[in-house]
Design an enzyme around this catalytic site. Structure first.
Site, PDB file in Angstrom:
ATOM      1  N   HIS A  20     -18.718  -3.827   6.388  1.00 60.49           N
ATOM      2  CA  HIS A  20     -19.331  -3.441   5.108  1.00 60.49           C
ATOM      3  C   HIS A  20     -20.234  -2.220   5.274  1.00 60.49           C
ATOM      4  CE1 HIS A  20     -17.976  -6.387   2.184  1.00 60.49           C
ATOM      5  NE2 HIS A  20     -17.999  -7.288   3.148  1.00 60.49           N
TER       6      HIS A  20
ATOM      7  N   SER B 217     -22.792  -9.184   3.725  1.00 55.66           N
ATOM      8  CA  SER B 217     -22.243  -8.805   2.421  1.00 55.66           C
ATOM      9  C   SER B 217     -22.775  -9.637   1.268  1.00 55.66           C
ATOM     10  CB  SER B 217     -20.719  -8.892   2.464  1.00 55.66           C
ATOM     11  OG  SER B 217     -20.323 -10.236   2.611  1.00 55.66           O
TER      12      SER B 217
ATOM     13  N   LYS C 207     -11.554  -1.849   3.623  1.00 61.79           N
ATOM     14  CA  LYS C 207     -12.636  -1.750   2.635  1.00 61.79           C
ATOM     15  C   LYS C 207     -12.820  -0.277   2.265  1.00 61.79           C
ATOM     16  CE  LYS C 207     -14.693  -6.233   3.485  1.00 61.79           C
ATOM     17  NZ  LYS C 207     -14.698  -7.009   4.733  1.00 61.79           N
TER      18      LYS C 207
HETATM   19  C1  LIG Z   1     -13.948  -8.142   5.374  1.00 63.30           C
HETATM   20  C2  LIG Z   1     -14.535  -8.450   6.693  1.00 63.30           C
HETATM   21  C3  LIG Z   1     -13.727  -8.749   7.786  1.00 63.30           C
HETATM   22  C4  LIG Z   1     -12.241  -8.885   7.671  1.00 63.30           C
HETATM   23  O1  LIG Z   1     -11.637  -7.652   7.458  1.00 63.30           O
HETATM   24  P1  LIG Z   1     -10.050  -7.570   7.313  1.00 63.30           P
HETATM   25  O2  LIG Z   1      -9.679  -6.250   7.854  1.00 63.30           O
HETATM   26  O3  LIG Z   1      -9.769  -7.724   5.863  1.00 63.30           O
HETATM   27  O4  LIG Z   1      -9.489  -8.705   8.106  1.00 63.30           O
HETATM   28  C5  LIG Z   1     -14.346  -8.973   9.017  1.00 63.30           C
HETATM   29  N1  LIG Z   1     -15.673  -8.909   9.152  1.00 63.30           N
HETATM   30  C6  LIG Z   1     -16.495  -8.647   8.107  1.00 63.30           C
HETATM   31  C7  LIG Z   1     -17.972  -8.584   8.315  1.00 63.30           C
HETATM   32  C8  LIG Z   1     -15.946  -8.412   6.838  1.00 63.30           C
HETATM   33  O5  LIG Z   1     -16.741  -8.169   5.815  1.00 63.30           O
END
Ligand SMILES: *Cc1c(COP(=O)(O)O)cnc(C)c1O
Length: 399
Positions: free
Chosen positions: A210, A182, A241
């Site tokens: 992502h 990201s 997300k």
């Molecule tokens: C945002 C993210 C997470 C965590 O996701 P949540 O559901 O908010 O705990 C885990 N791995 C990656 C690669 C992320 O970008």
């Protein structure tokens, strides 16, 4: 006892404040959308993971409300006691179907999915081979496992192969990577990774947080983009997300793996069930993705318009075909000051974005990370570009 402890924490807090590492939280005074209210002022939001613009989509909100009315608010149970509803099973089946995997297990967050995937599957006779820049939740999850740990240089396939050789005597091997990283928007070359996995008898886990919902021709994620869906053994990802943005995560994969996780994965066994409201809303998100190509098309045209516009202005932009658009300042002296200064002036111009500098990213790699959303209109993208031109010129950042 606390007096001295509190004193120590106050000193540490002062110290990170002085180093500029203290994270202030801006308070939003409106729902999540392309435009949000911050400090009484309307600004355009370019730093959310709301890639498909579904976080406040009326269809998703209606589905959440309808499920809330029908099913109530909470379950007050973990899954295996009295916390599994037909909705949970339905969402798990729909996610499996969407991703082309055999089965899926829901968690309260992707952080928990990653926290609970390694320890039950890989004991001390196994090896985990993990990209150096993988997400914090992978790092923590790997730490919980008894398996041997091999870290390979970011996206370095030669180093990955040499680490696989090092791990040749392990009973089982698992390669672990983010699908898209990201900070730089760089995808993991899953075709090469799967080739190495075949050659060296390893399994593959991709954290596609992502990417799920918007990477690949139909939004199935990085495995779809690289044509390796049937060669990836485990996908972990988030509902927080692109898929609605509320909360929730999951692990999808081979049938026996998921069945074993239901028996042994501690964040699943000892933490509450995902609220039904989220299951209902997430299924509506999947329905939208299946039936309505508009959000994905709009996101792609937006990210291309924004990236191209910034390039045309003379900014240095990482070139990936992804909604994350890192604007890089490393070739300027004092890149950290420039990135922070520009982000701050952009907020005055009504553009909300964040500057990242050391130690969040390596020294000399300061950047403003923009995130395009399907919620943005062409006019809003152009307003962002106009603000970048004005502020960039002021700071001598163009060309
Ligand atoms: C945002 C993210 C997470 C965590 O996701 P949540 O559901 O908010 O705990 C885990 N791995 C990656 C690669 C992320 O970008």
């Amino acid at each position: 006892m606390y007096g001295k402890f509190g004193e120590t924490l106050r000193r540490e807090l002062d110290s990170i404040r002085e180093q500029g590492l203290y994270k202030e939280e801006r308070l939003l005074e409106s729902p999540k959308g392309a435009e949000i209210t911050v400090g009484g002022k309307k600004v355009l939001n370019f730093c959310a993971n709301n890639y498909l613009g579904l976080a406040s989509d009326p269809r998703v909100v209606a589905a959440a409300r309808k499920t809330l009315d029908q099913w109530g608010y909470g379950l007050s149970s973990v899954r295996f006691i009295c916390g599994t509803t037909t909705l949970h099973k339905q969402l798990e089946a729909e996610l499996s179907d969407f991703l082309g995997m055999e089965d899926t297990i829901l968690y309260a967050a992707a952080f928990d999915a990653n926290g609970g995937v390694f320890e039950p599957l890989l004991d001390k006779n196994s090896a985990i081979i993990t990209d150096q820049l993988n997400h914090a939740s992978i790092i923590d999850g790997v730490r919980l496992a008894k398996a041997r740990r091999y870290i390979y240089d970011h996206l370095d396939m030669n180093h990955l192969e040499s680490q696989l050789r090092e791990a040749a005597d392990a009973e089982f091997r698992l390669i672990v990577t983010d699908g898209v990283f990201s900070m730089d928007c760089d995808p993991a070359p899953l075709n090469d990774i799967c080739d190495l996995a075949d050659k060296h008898q390893a399994m593959v886990l991709v954290d596609d947080s992502h990417a799920t919902g918007f990477v690949g021709p139909t939004g199935r994620g990085t495995p779809e983009a690289f044509g390796v869906t049937d060669r990836v053994d485990i996908i972990t990802s988030t509902l927080g997300k692109a898929l609605g943005g509320a909360l929730g995560g999951f692990t999808s994969g081979r049938k026996e793996i998921i069945e074993w996780l239901r028996q042994k994965s501690r964040p699943y066994l000892f933490s509450n069930s995902v609220p039904m409201m989220i299951c209902g809303a997430a299924m509506e998100v999947l329905r939208i993705l299946r039936e309505d190509p508009e959000p994905l098309q709009k996101l792609n045209s937006n990210q291309r318009r924004l990236r191209q516009g910034l390039c045309d202005l003379g900014f240095t932009v990482n070139k990936c075909d992804h909604a994350i658009i890192p604007v890089m300042f490393g070739h300027h002296e004092n890149d950290a000051v420039m990135a922070q200064g520009i982000a701050s002036d952009l907020l005055d111009e009504g553009i909300y974005c964040i500057g990242f500098s050391f130690p969040v990213v390596p020294r000399g790699m300061a950047r403003i990370r923009l995130q395009a959303s399907a919620a943005h209109s062409d006019e809003q993208i152009d307003r962002c570009l106009a603000a970048f031109e004005k502020v960039g010129r002021k700071h001598g950042a163009l060309g």
